[in-house]
Design an enzyme around this catalytic site. Structure first.
Site, PDB file in Angstrom:
ATOM      1  N   GLU A 117      47.442  58.390 -64.334  1.00 53.35           N
ATOM      2  CA  GLU A 117      46.114  58.406 -63.704  1.00 53.35           C
ATOM      3  C   GLU A 117      45.976  57.229 -62.744  1.00 53.35           C
ATOM      4  O   GLU A 117      46.594  56.171 -62.959  1.00 53.35           O
ATOM      5  CB  GLU A 117      45.019  58.300 -64.772  1.00 53.35           C
ATOM      6  N   LYS A 144      44.426  53.965 -61.323  1.00 49.80           N
ATOM      7  CA  LYS A 144      43.706  52.845 -61.947  1.00 49.80           C
ATOM      8  C   LYS A 144      42.588  52.407 -60.995  1.00 49.80           C
ATOM      9  O   LYS A 144      42.831  51.707 -60.016  1.00 49.80           O
ATOM     10  CB  LYS A 144      44.652  51.687 -62.245  1.00 49.80           C
ATOM     11  N   CYS A 200      42.555  12.555 -62.443  1.00 52.26           N
ATOM     12  CA  CYS A 200      41.565  11.478 -62.522  1.00 52.26           C
ATOM     13  C   CYS A 200      41.242  11.280 -64.002  1.00 52.26           C
ATOM     14  O   CYS A 200      40.853  12.229 -64.682  1.00 52.26           O
ATOM     15  CB  CYS A 200      40.292  11.865 -61.751  1.00 52.26           C
ATOM     16  N   CYS A 216      40.605   9.410 -56.519  1.00 49.17           N
ATOM     17  CA  CYS A 216      39.855  10.645 -56.779  1.00 49.17           C
ATOM     18  C   CYS A 216      38.892  10.928 -55.636  1.00 49.17           C
ATOM     19  O   CYS A 216      38.116  10.044 -55.239  1.00 49.17           O
ATOM     20  CB  CYS A 216      39.078  10.511 -58.090  1.00 49.17           C
ATOM     21  N   CYS A 238      33.693  10.552 -64.290  1.00 48.10           N
ATOM     22  CA  CYS A 238      33.835  11.214 -62.988  1.00 48.10           C
ATOM     23  C   CYS A 238      32.831  12.365 -62.900  1.00 48.10           C
ATOM     24  O   CYS A 238      32.834  13.270 -63.741  1.00 48.10           O
ATOM     25  CB  CYS A 238      35.252  11.755 -62.821  1.00 48.10           C
ATOM     26  N   TYR A 294      37.610  58.333 -68.017  1.00 47.05           N
ATOM     27  CA  TYR A 294      39.048  58.419 -68.251  1.00 47.05           C
ATOM     28  C   TYR A 294      39.433  58.567 -69.725  1.00 47.05           C
ATOM     29  O   TYR A 294      40.616  58.610 -70.049  1.00 47.05           O
ATOM     30  CB  TYR A 294      39.773  57.211 -67.663  1.00 47.05           C
ATOM     31  N   LYS A 302      50.863  47.736 -61.956  1.00 47.31           N
ATOM     32  CA  LYS A 302      50.107  47.049 -60.902  1.00 47.31           C
ATOM     33  C   LYS A 302      50.865  47.171 -59.585  1.00 47.31           C
ATOM     34  O   LYS A 302      52.070  46.874 -59.511  1.00 47.31           O
ATOM     35  CB  LYS A 302      49.922  45.574 -61.259  1.00 47.31           C
ATOM     36  N   CYS A 313      35.116  10.413 -57.328  1.00 47.55           N
ATOM     37  CA  CYS A 313      34.601   9.138 -57.850  1.00 47.55           C
ATOM     38  C   CYS A 313      35.396   7.923 -57.380  1.00 47.55           C
ATOM     39  O   CYS A 313      35.062   6.790 -57.732  1.00 47.55           O
ATOM     40  CB  CYS A 313      34.572   9.170 -59.375  1.00 47.55           C
ATOM     41  N   ASP A 344      39.605  50.501 -59.342  1.00 50.84           N
ATOM     42  CA  ASP A 344      39.275  49.073 -59.291  1.00 50.84           C
ATOM     43  C   ASP A 344      37.753  48.924 -59.371  1.00 50.84           C
ATOM     44  O   ASP A 344      37.062  48.875 -58.364  1.00 50.84           O
ATOM     45  CB  ASP A 344      39.807  48.474 -57.986  1.00 50.84           C
TER      46      ASP A 344
END
Length: 668
Positions: free
Chosen positions: A113, A115, A422, A404, A427, A222, A310, A407, A117
């Site tokens: 079948e 698939k 970090c 960072c 932070c 389905y 897929k 921060c 989306d």
């Protein structure tokens, strides 16, 4: 017009509109012009307005959308909605076929079948009447979106037979509806949806059903959640029966006797995929025989009798304009490519993950490069490689910062890690991401407190840690943009409800490094309370199955921090539960229950307990609940409409109980 005449006329109009709607939305073969359908609908609307006592829940007029909802109720699926395992190439499909044939023999046929989306949904009918529709959610608990699903005109409100049945399908937004919706949003200056899947999900999670009604969604069914209810013997036969009942199934399906025929079907749709009026992201392959499905059974997450192939990711070329940096919940610095907008697998992509500095060096990525982009699994955009031969000399090398970006603390690379991190516990970016994690579905699950609201509260300095969430007031929330009385009331109720969560939800929400949702549940069961866990030594922790040295060190370090103790005390003061609320499983050796050490299978519809409740109670007494009947099964609990599993148990001479007997033993 008197009441009796109106009743006759309304019934006549409903029958006509239902028939015309079925022809148009399911059969794609209308017998009357749109104008005639619209005229009859207006006539019915006027009559129902004039005689409201004659309005019924299966009237075609409910599809225009009803009253605005306060919130979505949670729904427990009677039969879990499992996810599918994935195949990415021909060998994966052949391996699947080999496993199936080893388990059930060579007399196997498959149903292939498309698939779709979209968004997985479950529809429940009682005596032929549509009474409830829900999202998949986590497979066990979904959300009640009945009002929105009623606006999808290909979903029948009354079936052609008065059967009680639960069906599963995929709600989706056709390409034309998606393009029209984004055009309207563009004209209004609103953010456009990234893809039809997101648009469909967003439409079905609107509290105002009129919004869902305006977006022209569709659905393909389905499968049947309870095939024993119709005594089906095959998946393909079940689909044919859905057609007979008036459901819309996808006709682009094929029954295949060999894996070579399956692979041929897959390759054919790789080529034909772009010409469909809706998006698909693969092919689903299922064993056709329901008896063989039962024999194959399921894992904790997915059925062994089905797999989703897929499609290969589509690759396109675009320009890498810049590289942005973001700081995650654990302090990891992640670079993201900013791209010239390009269409990939049906959606416009402007950003793609670069993961870490080592990947940038390995692929020799420079700002200004022409790069190849794809969507991993058709979902997450990533940079595949660089077209170095197209460089002009104007490209710029990228260097990760030493400080960072949020921060300005010095970044470090911990032993054995490729990521820069970090390690400043104050932070702001880490705190904000931690707050977002804390309220997420798998953690404290606070509805209405999403990423945007958390960011807004954090920017306004109304929250600085997770304990502050429980100090928020109605006045503070009402002062925020787009927060009205109803949404504030719902949010405060959701915050209050989260205080009653079991310990494992809180543990996961605290974001202790290396402690995922499963480990949090294990720890909650083992220690029972936050107090006992906080006092545990490394030796206590690694003595538990599933807890290793790295996780144990992380847990001990967390509770050794003074700040952690203060935070937990604040949460206790706010009334947040610190104990495990579930039933603690008992080992077979420690249990004197009749279920101890036995493999039990549940089948059919239970009246008093849900399937999950029965499973938890049996496992708490040392039993093991399996999904299929085999020679190793000790006991089958059969509810109403039990089908093939009951038949197999009787064939194998396995002991069978009804629910009454089960309850009697559970209450001893």
């Amino acid at each position: 017009m008197d009441l009796q005449t109106a009743e006759t006329k309304i019934e006549e109009l409903r029958n006509l509109l239902n028939q015309y709607g079925y022809e148009y939305y399911v059969l794609d073969n209308p017998s009357v012009p749109d104008a005639e359908y619209d005229r009859l609908m207006q006539e019915l609307l006027m009559l129902e307005e004039q005689f409201p006592e004659l309005k019924s829940p299966d009237s075609p007029t409910v599809r225009v959308g009803g009253a605005i909802l306060d919130m979505f109720e949670k729904v427990e699926h009677r039969i879990p909605m499992l996810s599918l395992g994935n195949a990415f190439n021909e060998q994966d499909l052949r391996d699947f076929d080999r496993r199936v044939r080893q388990a059930v023999g060579d007399q196997v046929s498959y149903v292939c079948e498309l698939k779709i989306d979209g968004l997985a949904v479950s529809l429940r009918y009682e005596d032929g009447l549509f009474i409830q529709g829900a999202t998949r959610g986590d497979g066990t608990i979904g959300e009640d979106i009945t009002a929105n699903l009623k606006t999808i005109k290909s979903i029948p409100l009354r079936l052609k037979e008065a059967v009680s049945i639960e069906v599963r399908g995929e709600a989706f937004m056709p390409k034309r509806s998606f393009e029209a919706l984004n055009e309207v949003r563009k004209e209004r200056g609103e953010e456009q949806f990234a893809n039809p899947r997101n648009a469909a999900a967003g439409s079905l999670r609107q509290l105002d059903p009129k919004i869902a009604a305006s977006r022209r969604l569709d659905v393909f069914l389905y499968g049947i959640g309870n095939p024993e209810a119709i005594r089906a013997v095959s998946h393909s036969g079940g689909l044919d029966y859905l057609d007979h009942l008036g459901f819309k199934t996808n006709k682009e399906r094929r029954k295949s006797k060999t894996i070579d025929e399956v692979i041929e079907f897959v390759h054919g749709w790789v080529e034909k995929r772009p010409h469909l009026p809706y998006e698909i992201d693969g092919i689903v392959i299922k064993v056709d025989s329901l008896a063989q499905q039962d024999e194959l059974g399921t894992t904790a997450k997915s059925p062994r009798w089905a797999i989703a192939y897929k499609f290969p990711a589509e690759e396109v070329v675009t320009t890498l304009l810049d590289i942005e940096l973001s700081v995650g919940r654990t302090g990891v610095i992640t670079p993201t490519a900013i791209l010239t907008p390009v269409k990939v697998a049906g959606t416009t992509v402007q950003r793609a993950s670069l993961h870490n500095e080592d990947l940038i060096r390995e692929k020799d990525i420079k700002i200004g490069d022409q790069v190849v982009v794809k969507k991993a699994g058709d979902i997450i955009p990533e940079v595949v490689n660089v077209l170095a031969e197209q460089r002009t000399g104007a490209e710029i090398d990228f260097h990760m910062p030493t400080d960072c970006p949020e921060c300005e603390s010095e970044l470090v690379r911990l032993d054995g890690e490729v990521a820069l991190r970090c390690i400043n516990p104050k932070c702001p970016a880490q705190i904000r991401e931690g707050l977002i994690h804390f309220v997420s579905r798998d953690a404290m699950n606070i509805d209405g407190l999403g990423e945007k609201v958390i960011s807004q509260l954090f920017a306004e300095k109304l929250i600085g840690d997770v304990a502050d969430i429980y100090k928020l007031t109605r006045e503070q929330l009402l002062a925020l943009e787009r927060m009205g009385e109803k949404s504030v009331s719902n949010l405060l109720a959701a915050i209050e409800a989260s205080k009653n969560n079991s310990l494992e939800k809180l543990l996961f929400g605290l974001g202790i490094r290396h402690v995922g949702a499963k480990a949090a549940k294990t720890l909650a069961i083992e220690f029972g309370s936050m107090e006992k866990l906080a006092a545990a030594s490394k030796e206590d922790l690694i003595a538990i199955n599933e807890i290793g040295n790295k996780m144990a060190d992380s847990i001990v370090s967390f509770f050794e921090q003074e700040e952690a103790g203060e935070l937990i005390q604040e949460l206790i003061t706010a009334g947040v539960n610190m104990d495990y609320k579930g039933a603690k499983p008992v080992s077979a050796a420690d249990s004197d229950s009749i279920f101890a050490g036995k493999t039990v299978v549940l089948t059919g519809k239970l009246e008093v307990l849900t399937r999950n409740e029965a499973k938890e109670k049996i496992e708490a007494l040392g039993g093991n609940v399996a999904g299929s009947v085999s020679k190793k099964t000790h006991l089958v609990i059969a509810g109403a409409d039990a089908g093939s599993k009951l038949a197999k148990a009787q064939e194998l001479g396995i002991e069978v109980w009804d629910e009454e007997k089960l309850l009697e033993e559970l209450n001893k």
